[in-house]
Every structure is written in structure tokens, then in C-alpha cells.
Design a protein around this motif. Structure first.
Motif, PDB file in Angstrom:
ATOM      1  N   TYR A 278       0.966  -1.257   0.000  1.00  0.00           N
ATOM      2  CA  TYR A 278      -0.067  -0.140   0.074  1.00  0.00           C
ATOM      3  C   TYR A 278       0.935   1.227  -0.030  1.00  0.00           C
ATOM      4  CZ  TYR A 278      -4.039  -2.732   1.180  1.00  0.00           C
ATOM      5  OH  TYR A 278      -5.187  -3.823   1.125  1.00  0.00           O
ATOM      6  N   ASP A 279       2.124   0.948   0.212  1.00  0.00           N
ATOM      7  CA  ASP A 279       3.156   2.434   0.256  1.00  0.00           C
ATOM      8  C   ASP A 279       3.568   2.480  -1.029  1.00  0.00           C
ATOM      9  OD1 ASP A 279       2.523   2.231   2.954  1.00  0.00           O
ATOM     10  OD2 ASP A 279       4.175   0.833   3.265  1.00  0.00           O
ATOM     11  N   TRP A 280       3.912   3.797  -1.244  1.00  0.00           N
ATOM     12  CA  TRP A 280       4.844   4.371  -2.473  1.00  0.00           C
ATOM     13  C   TRP A 280       6.124   4.664  -2.128  1.00  0.00           C
ATOM     14  CZ3 TRP A 280       2.883   5.103  -7.120  1.00  0.00           C
ATOM     15  CH2 TRP A 280       1.507   5.355  -7.167  1.00  0.00           C
ATOM     16  N   ARG A 281       7.103   4.423  -3.213  1.00  0.00           N
ATOM     17  CA  ARG A 281       8.414   4.725  -3.132  1.00  0.00           C
ATOM     18  C   ARG A 281       8.940   5.412  -4.304  1.00  0.00           C
ATOM     19  NH1 ARG A 281       7.209   3.602   1.125  1.00  0.00           N
ATOM     20  NH2 ARG A 281       8.439   2.022   2.751  1.00  0.00           N
ATOM     21  N   ILE A 282       9.954   6.758  -3.865  1.00  0.00           N
ATOM     22  CA  ILE A 282      10.110   7.156  -5.135  1.00  0.00           C
ATOM     23  C   ILE A 282      11.665   7.470  -5.194  1.00  0.00           C
ATOM     24  CG2 ILE A 282      10.126   9.701  -6.042  1.00  0.00           C
ATOM     25  CD1 ILE A 282       7.641   8.931  -3.481  1.00  0.00           C
ATOM     26  N   SER A 283      12.284   7.025  -6.269  1.00  0.00           N
ATOM     27  CA  SER A 283      13.720   7.112  -6.464  1.00  0.00           C
ATOM     28  C   SER A 283      14.262   8.459  -6.235  1.00  0.00           C
ATOM     29  CB  SER A 283      13.870   6.463  -7.863  1.00  0.00           C
ATOM     30  OG  SER A 283      13.802   7.477  -8.915  1.00  0.00           O
ATOM     31  N   SER A 284      15.608   8.362  -5.921  1.00  0.00           N
ATOM     32  CA  SER A 284      16.482   9.700  -5.941  1.00  0.00           C
ATOM     33  C   SER A 284      16.439  10.241  -7.139  1.00  0.00           C
ATOM     34  CB  SER A 284      17.770   9.174  -5.130  1.00  0.00           C
ATOM     35  OG  SER A 284      18.588   8.316  -5.970  1.00  0.00           O
ATOM     36  N   GLU A 285      16.509   9.356  -8.247  1.00  0.00           N
ATOM     37  CA  GLU A 285      16.576  10.017  -9.585  1.00  0.00           C
ATOM     38  C   GLU A 285      15.427  10.864  -9.867  1.00  0.00           C
ATOM     39  OE1 GLU A 285      17.404   6.856  -8.861  1.00  0.00           O
ATOM     40  OE2 GLU A 285      19.483   6.804  -9.614  1.00  0.00           O
ATOM     41  N   GLU A 286      14.112  10.312  -9.420  1.00  0.00           N
ATOM     42  CA  GLU A 286      12.908  11.085  -9.876  1.00  0.00           C
ATOM     43  C   GLU A 286      12.762  12.424  -8.735  1.00  0.00           C
ATOM     44  OE1 GLU A 286       9.068  11.747 -11.543  1.00  0.00           O
ATOM     45  OE2 GLU A 286      11.044  10.965 -12.154  1.00  0.00           O
ATOM     46  N   TYR A 287      13.508  12.256  -7.679  1.00  0.00           N
ATOM     47  CA  TYR A 287      13.556  13.399  -6.926  1.00  0.00           C
ATOM     48  C   TYR A 287      14.395  14.563  -7.380  1.00  0.00           C
ATOM     49  CZ  TYR A 287      15.559  16.332  -2.964  1.00  0.00           C
ATOM     50  OH  TYR A 287      15.983  17.434  -2.158  1.00  0.00           O
ATOM     51  N   GLU A 288      15.513  14.141  -7.955  1.00  0.00           N
ATOM     52  CA  GLU A 288      16.228  15.321  -8.589  1.00  0.00           C
ATOM     53  C   GLU A 288      15.634  15.594  -9.797  1.00  0.00           C
ATOM     54  OE1 GLU A 288      19.744  12.943  -9.483  1.00  0.00           O
ATOM     55  OE2 GLU A 288      20.612  12.727  -7.140  1.00  0.00           O
ATOM     56  N   ARG A 289      14.856  14.900 -10.558  1.00  0.00           N
ATOM     57  CA  ARG A 289      14.060  15.506 -11.711  1.00  0.00           C
ATOM     58  C   ARG A 289      13.111  16.479 -11.305  1.00  0.00           C
ATOM     59  NH1 ARG A 289       9.440  15.514 -13.864  1.00  0.00           N
ATOM     60  NH2 ARG A 289       8.622  14.213 -12.506  1.00  0.00           N
ATOM     61  N   VAL A 290      12.405  16.119 -10.170  1.00  0.00           N
ATOM     62  CA  VAL A 290      11.447  16.999  -9.663  1.00  0.00           C
ATOM     63  C   VAL A 290      11.986  18.404  -9.156  1.00  0.00           C
ATOM     64  CG1 VAL A 290       9.840  17.400  -7.864  1.00  0.00           C
ATOM     65  CG2 VAL A 290       9.726  15.345  -9.041  1.00  0.00           C
ATOM     66  N   GLN A 291      13.107  18.025  -8.576  1.00  0.00           N
ATOM     67  CA  GLN A 291      13.950  19.459  -8.030  1.00  0.00           C
ATOM     68  C   GLN A 291      14.331  20.371  -9.342  1.00  0.00           C
ATOM     69  OE1 GLN A 291      17.158  18.208  -5.780  1.00  0.00           O
ATOM     70  NE2 GLN A 291      16.485  19.510  -3.997  1.00  0.00           N
ATOM     71  N   ARG A 292      14.886  19.878 -10.349  1.00  0.00           N
ATOM     72  CA  ARG A 292      15.288  20.356 -11.546  1.00  0.00           C
ATOM     73  C   ARG A 292      14.139  21.113 -12.216  1.00  0.00           C
ATOM     74  NH1 ARG A 292      17.877  15.900 -12.875  1.00  0.00           N
ATOM     75  NH2 ARG A 292      16.403  15.414 -14.318  1.00  0.00           N
ATOM     76  N   GLU A 293      13.025  20.370 -12.619  1.00  0.00           N
ATOM     77  CA  GLU A 293      11.931  20.590 -13.609  1.00  0.00           C
ATOM     78  C   GLU A 293      10.744  21.236 -12.653  1.00  0.00           C
ATOM     79  OE1 GLU A 293      11.104  17.404 -16.045  1.00  0.00           O
ATOM     80  OE2 GLU A 293      13.220  16.955 -16.455  1.00  0.00           O
ATOM     81  N   GLY A 294      10.576  20.855 -11.566  1.00  0.00           N
ATOM     82  CA  GLY A 294       9.482  21.237 -10.791  1.00  0.00           C
ATOM     83  C   GLY A 294       8.184  20.289 -11.271  1.00  0.00           C
ATOM     84  N   ILE A 295       7.001  20.816 -10.568  1.00  0.00           N
ATOM     85  CA  ILE A 295       5.684  20.193 -10.809  1.00  0.00           C
ATOM     86  C   ILE A 295       4.853  20.959 -11.065  1.00  0.00           C
ATOM     87  CG2 ILE A 295       3.740  18.828 -10.022  1.00  0.00           C
ATOM     88  CD1 ILE A 295       6.087  16.950 -10.149  1.00  0.00           C
ATOM     89  N   ASN A 296       4.347  20.968 -12.383  1.00  0.00           N
ATOM     90  CA  ASN A 296       3.175  21.846 -12.953  1.00  0.00           C
ATOM     91  C   ASN A 296       1.810  21.304 -12.494  1.00  0.00           C
ATOM     92  OD1 ASN A 296       1.403  23.362 -13.877  1.00  0.00           O
ATOM     93  ND2 ASN A 296       2.310  23.536 -16.076  1.00  0.00           N
ATOM     94  N   PRO A 297       0.920  21.805 -11.399  1.00  0.00           N
ATOM     95  CA  PRO A 297      -0.069  21.103 -10.927  1.00  0.00           C
ATOM     96  C   PRO A 297      -1.173  21.087 -11.933  1.00  0.00           C
ATOM     97  CG  PRO A 297       0.392  23.140  -9.731  1.00  0.00           C
ATOM     98  CD  PRO A 297       1.201  23.007 -10.672  1.00  0.00           C
ATOM     99  N   ASP A 298      -1.004  21.653 -13.010  1.00  0.00           N
ATOM    100  CA  ASP A 298      -2.110  22.077 -13.849  1.00  0.00           C
ATOM    101  C   ASP A 298      -2.089  20.981 -15.139  1.00  0.00           C
ATOM    102  OD1 ASP A 298      -3.337  24.018 -12.572  1.00  0.00           O
ATOM    103  OD2 ASP A 298      -2.019  25.519 -13.738  1.00  0.00           O
ATOM    104  N   THR A 299      -0.943  20.393 -15.186  1.00  0.00           N
ATOM    105  CA  THR A 299      -0.724  19.520 -16.236  1.00  0.00           C
ATOM    106  C   THR A 299      -0.283  17.988 -16.024  1.00  0.00           C
ATOM    107  OG1 THR A 299       1.414  20.021 -16.772  1.00  0.00           O
ATOM    108  CG2 THR A 299      -0.176  21.189 -18.013  1.00  0.00           C
ATOM    109  N   GLN A 300      -0.871  16.999 -16.779  1.00  0.00           N
ATOM    110  CA  GLN A 300      -0.362  15.705 -16.641  1.00  0.00           C
ATOM    111  C   GLN A 300       1.225  15.580 -17.107  1.00  0.00           C
ATOM    112  OE1 GLN A 300      -1.881  12.614 -15.868  1.00  0.00           O
ATOM    113  NE2 GLN A 300      -3.572  13.381 -15.082  1.00  0.00           N
ATOM    114  N   ARG A 301       1.826  14.722 -16.572  1.00  0.00           N
ATOM    115  CA  ARG A 301       3.049  14.295 -17.074  1.00  0.00           C
ATOM    116  C   ARG A 301       3.236  13.573 -18.298  1.00  0.00           C
ATOM    117  NH1 ARG A 301       8.036  11.055 -15.469  1.00  0.00           N
ATOM    118  NH2 ARG A 301       9.430  12.221 -16.390  1.00  0.00           N
TER     119      ARG A 301
END
Length: 67
Positions: free
Chosen positions: A44-67
Motif C-alpha cells: 500500500y506504500d509508495w516509493r520514489i527514487s532519488s533520480e525522480e526526486y532530482e528530476r522534480v527538483q530540476r523541473e518542478g511540478i506543474n499542478p495543472d498538467t499531466q506528465r
């Protein structure tokens, strides 16, 4: 003898990622479900890779659009 290079991956929980990104844990979970952040389910738990964390830090999250 050859040495095998083993890959090591760091993973974060939604709570840990939320603390690092200074957002609510519910936002991380919502973005995971919407596909805006890549993650894997472990039971039931989620895990996020360090690579994905780095991507999110670089690119950010646009809450209005799908990835």
C-alpha cells in the motif's frame, strides 16, 4: 577475478519527499496517482527514487498538467 558493480538506489517515502520539497504529503500522493511523479507501489506504500526526486527538483511540478 572481476568485480561486479552493483547499482544502489535510494528511495524516498512520500513523507520524506514532501519534507525535502516543502509540500504536504497529500500533494505528493496526489501527484503520484496522477502520474506527475514516477513512483512504485510496495504493497500500500509508495516509493520514489532519488533520480525522480532530482528530476522534480530540476523541473518542478506543474499542478495543472499531466506528465
Amino acid at each position: 577475478m572481476t568485480q561486479e558493480k552493483q547499482a544502489t538506489y535510494d528511495f524516498y517515502t512520500p513523507r520524506q519527499l514532501a519534507q525535502r520539497l516543502q509540500v504536504r504529503e497529500q500533494a505528493i500522493t496526489k501527484w503520484l496517482r496522477a502520474g506527475k511523479i514516477k513512483g512504485i507501489r510496495v504493497g500500500y506504500d509508495w516509493r520514489i527514487s532519488s533520480e525522480e526526486y532530482e528530476r522534480v527538483q530540476r523541473e518542478g511540478i506543474n499542478p495543472d498538467t499531466q506528465r
